[in-house]
Write a protein that holds these residues in place. Structure first.
Motif, mmCIF file in Angstrom:
data_model
loop_
_atom_site.group_PDB
_atom_site.id
_atom_site.type_symbol
_atom_site.label_atom_id
_atom_site.label_comp_id
_atom_site.label_asym_id
_atom_site.label_seq_id
_atom_site.Cartn_x
_atom_site.Cartn_y
_atom_site.Cartn_z
ATOM 1 N N TYR A 201 30.181 -3.927 -4.177
ATOM 2 C CA TYR A 201 29.756 -4.740 -3.325
ATOM 3 C C TYR A 201 30.232 -6.132 -3.721
ATOM 4 C CZ TYR A 201 26.360 -2.321 -0.551
ATOM 5 O OH TYR A 201 25.598 -1.325 0.363
ATOM 6 N N TYR A 204 32.967 -5.917 -0.968
ATOM 7 C CA TYR A 204 32.531 -5.381 0.431
ATOM 8 C C TYR A 204 31.921 -6.430 1.234
ATOM 9 C CZ TYR A 204 33.971 -0.856 -1.879
ATOM 10 O OH TYR A 204 34.630 0.092 -2.369
ATOM 11 N N ALA A 205 30.720 -7.065 0.299
ATOM 12 C CA ALA A 205 29.691 -7.657 1.092
ATOM 13 C C ALA A 205 29.660 -8.977 0.691
ATOM 14 C CB ALA A 205 28.342 -7.084 0.656
ATOM 15 N N TYR A 244 32.739 1.964 7.203
ATOM 16 C CA TYR A 244 32.178 0.843 6.274
ATOM 17 C C TYR A 244 33.277 0.837 5.310
ATOM 18 C CZ TYR A 244 29.600 -1.814 2.588
ATOM 19 O OH TYR A 244 29.303 -2.622 1.693
ATOM 20 N N ASN A 247 36.411 -0.591 7.062
ATOM 21 C CA ASN A 247 36.249 -1.913 7.504
ATOM 22 C C ASN A 247 36.345 -2.956 6.571
ATOM 23 O OD1 ASN A 247 34.121 -4.138 8.452
ATOM 24 N ND2 ASN A 247 35.503 -3.429 10.059
ATOM 25 N N ARG A 248 35.624 -2.649 5.464
ATOM 26 C CA ARG A 248 35.521 -3.685 4.637
ATOM 27 C C ARG A 248 36.684 -4.161 3.674
ATOM 28 N NH1 ARG A 248 30.049 -5.658 3.887
ATOM 29 N NH2 ARG A 248 29.068 -5.145 5.735
ATOM 30 N N TYR A 561 34.514 -6.737 10.833
ATOM 31 C CA TYR A 561 34.322 -7.037 9.199
ATOM 32 C C TYR A 561 33.367 -8.438 9.231
ATOM 33 C CZ TYR A 561 35.513 -9.409 4.846
ATOM 34 O OH TYR A 561 35.421 -9.823 3.669
ATOM 35 N N THR A 565 29.653 -8.468 7.936
ATOM 36 C CA THR A 565 29.498 -8.681 6.707
ATOM 37 C C THR A 565 28.304 -10.061 6.728
ATOM 38 O OG1 THR A 565 31.919 -8.496 5.920
ATOM 39 C CG2 THR A 565 30.667 -10.176 4.571
#
Length: 667
Positions: A201, A204-205, A244, A247-248, A561, A565
């Motif tokens: 993460y 990703y986040a 997910y 995309n990330r 994205y 996000t």
């Protein structure tokens, strides 16, 4: 005599200064670091034996041996590969088997890194790294010997030995039941240049860490992960997980212009009979994603093949255990977006410091009908453009819209003229408020409508800005001045201040063109904006590779994205049609592709026009329609959509501010 002595002394010291400068230049020249561009990277779809450290070490050794036969320079294993990922299950706050935190598997098996124990995983792997001249990164629970704290970490081992650990900065449930969060990025110095380390993460986040690494010159990020295909749906549903994951990863690559090597767990984890663990099935999908060429505007490319025969290309859906490897050309990682024009850490440090202490308001739950305009400007003809703009406003007002967005510099046209000068925008520039905005304000009042219009602004000090005029039912609200300029346009000064519109249906943030990929959007989301408006001028004629499917990537992947996000809706208005110069020659052709998009799994919206303006088709080779078109959509704002961001961002924002404080002096 004294004068002669003084002249001689002056000559002597002058010669000494010249010699000293020459020596310094000589030293600097021969000490300039030249990094290698070609590197072989491997990632492993790794099936951990839950709670069996010895078995997992033996597996890792086997993969290291295999990687050495393929000349792998850096090998990446997944998050918590050493122990397995799954946590003991709990019910009503109590663990089924009654375990306390210090009795849990990850805490029990945690290692110190480096360790005096010759059987510790870091020491065993270090011996192989030295033998094969290889770097290895793998996930493990790490214990800090100074305070007995346990982290979800990645050990970094080089041919020279143990380099240290990266400690996951954003652990999630259930990891937080046994570990605490780290706080420091980790940059590994290598002959290929600096390389960043992140876990799951954190990549990703939370875009700040990847942005930090890019600003530090990292062309490659190594990302051990434990991403489950149960993301967003049932454990046997790969659709949402695949979206997910891809995309990330692609979003980070496209935003920062670098490579990511991501290694994921694979298979179902099972526990001994006396333990009950969460039902996790991991899909593998370990991949190496990177840029396709010299521009970050080109779509991402997936690199790598299965090391064993037959050679299977590495794709996110690959569900076979094994080693996947690729030879990368790091010269393609141009780190675009970190130029002095486009990257402004001093401003970001100020924004993030403010965010850390800013009061947060409750998100809106309104429904609002909004519109974006594909707009074909008549280059240099403000009167004609204003008439078009007013016609669109009247149509929008009659259709019940509450907000209408026009593209960048819609009032004047965007292109430089055929002589390469920029006098047209300066000639047509107006103050805000000014004559054009006053005419629009009357219509906004009549139709109870907000209009955001791209135009050249002339300030009171006679400076020019690439601006957005913000006009509402109450009159002219103000102007947003582009903070991150297009390096090819030098006619305007740059702004420094974000702009948030306070409306009856919530907060709205403003940006122009490539600012959609900067920290400005993170600031708006952190301030509670559920909608961000992006006025742009994107055109295939402005890019070197005319055959590139750039707009597919830009309007599908990149917008998804950013929206997902940050848990926001994004409205994009782009120019369309052709701009002609004073001599009648074509200056630029724009594809339209204006769109309205929301978070993918929270009522996503992909509003789009008919096929000629659909961002899933190519725009090259066919003449584009000259007629502007309006796209409208009713979007529903919810507390839940922004709540997920609020839950995690405030606790980290002060930390990010310190990173930008450091980068302010480094870049």
């Amino acid at each position: 005599m004294n004068r002669i002595i003084k002249l001689n002394l002056f000559t002597y010291f002058s010669l000494c200064a010249i010699v000293l400068i020459f020596i310094l230049k000589f030293i600097l020249y021969f000490n300039t670091t030249t990094y290698q561009n070609s590197i072989v990277v491997g990632v492993v779809n790794f099936h951990s034996e839950w709670g069996d450290k010895a078995a997992n070490i033996e597996q890792m050794k086997t993969y290291i041996e295999e990687a050495s036969t393929h000349g792998v320079n850096i090998l990446v294993f997944p998050e918590l590969a050493l122990t397995g990922y799954s946590d003991e299950e709990k019910r009503d706050g109590a663990y089924l088997n009654g375990l306390r935190k210090n009795e849990k598997m990850h805490v029990q098996l945690a290692e110190t890194v480096p360790s005096l124990d010759p059987l510790a995983s870091s020491n065993q792997i270090a011996g192989l790294c030295e033998k094969y001249n290889m770097y290895v990164v793998y996930g493990l629970p790490e214990r800090d010997p100074s305070n007995d704290t346990v982290y979800n970490a990645a050990a970094i081992i080089s041919p020279s030995g143990v380099e240290g650990t990266y400690r996951k900065i954003n652990p999630i449930e259930p990891e937080t039941s046994w570990c605490v969060a780290g706080s420091d990025p980790f940059v590994l110095d290598t002959k290929w240049g600096p390389i960043g380390i992140s876990i799951c993460y954190d990549t990703y986040a939370y875009p700040e860490l990847s942005r930090y690494y890019g600003a530090k010159g990292c062309k490659l990020i190594l990302n051990p992960t434990a991403s489950s295909k149960a993301y967003g749906g049932a454990s046997n549903d790969m659709t949402k997980w695949f979206w997910y994951y891809t995309n990330r990863l692609e979003g980070v690559v496209n935003t920062n212009g670098l490579y990511i090597a991501s290694a994921n767990l694979i298979g179902e984890e099972t526990a001994p009979i006396d333990r009950t663990i969460a039902d996790n099935t991991f899909p593998g999908g370990s991949v190496i994603v990177g840029p396709s060429g010299s521009s970050k505007d080109l779509p991402s490319t997936y690199y790598g093949v299965r090391a064993s025969s037959p050679y299977i290309p590495a794709k996110p859906l690959n569900d076979e255990e094994g080693l996947y490897l690729a030879t990368l050309d790091l010269s393609l990682a141009t780190l675009e977006g970190f130029s002095t024009e486009m990257y402004k850490p001093a401003l970001y440090q100020t924004w993030y410091t403010f965010l850390a202490s800013a009061d947060k308001e409750e998100p809106s739950t309104a429904e609002v009908r909004v519109g974006v305009m594909d707009f074909t400007p008549v280059w240099g003809n403000k009167t004609a453009n204003l008439n078009q703009i007013k016609e669109a406003i009247i149509k929008s007002g009659e259709d019940g819209l509450k907000l209408l967005l026009f593209p960048e510099l819609a009032l004047s046209g965007y292109s430089l003229d055929e002589n390469g000068t920029s006098t047209m925008q300066e000639t047509l520039a107006e103050s805000i408020p000014g004559p054009s905005t006053q005419e629009i304000a009357a219509l906004c009042k009549k139709y109870n409508l907000y209009v955001i219009l791209g135009m050249p602004e002339k300030a009171e000090d006679d400076k020019f800005y690439n601006a957005l005029a913000i006009i509402g039912p109450q009159g002219i609200i103000g102007s947003y001045r582009k903070i991150h300029p297009d390096p090819s346009s030098s006619w305007y000064e740059t702004g420094e201040t974000p702009f948030i519109i306070e409306t009856e249906f919530g907060k709205i943030g403003l940006c122009i063109d490539d600012e959609l990929s900067t920290e400005l959007i993170r600031y708006y989301a952190g301030m509670g904006c559920q909608i961000v408006l992006n006025a742009t001028h994107d055109s295939p004629t402005l890019h070197t590779d005319q055959s590139s499917p750039y707009f597919k990537m830009a309007y599908k992947n990149q917008l998804e994205y950013v929206a997902d996000t940050n848990s926001i809706f994004i409205l994009v208005a782009n120019l369309s049609g052709t701009e002609y110069g004073k001599a009648g020659d074509i200056l630029a052709t724009y594809p339209g592709t204006s769109t309205i998009i929301g978070p993918k799994y929270g009522a996503v919206t992909h509003a789009k026009h008919e096929a000629k303006n659909d961002y899933y088709v190519d725009y090259y080779g066919e003449p584009l329609a000259e007629m502007p078109s309006l796209l409208s959509e009713t979007i529903k704002l919810t507390k839940a959509r922004l709540g997920s961001l609020y839950a995690t961002l405030p606790s980290k924002i002060a930390l990010y501010a310190t990173w930008y404080q450091k980068l302010k002096f480094d870049t």
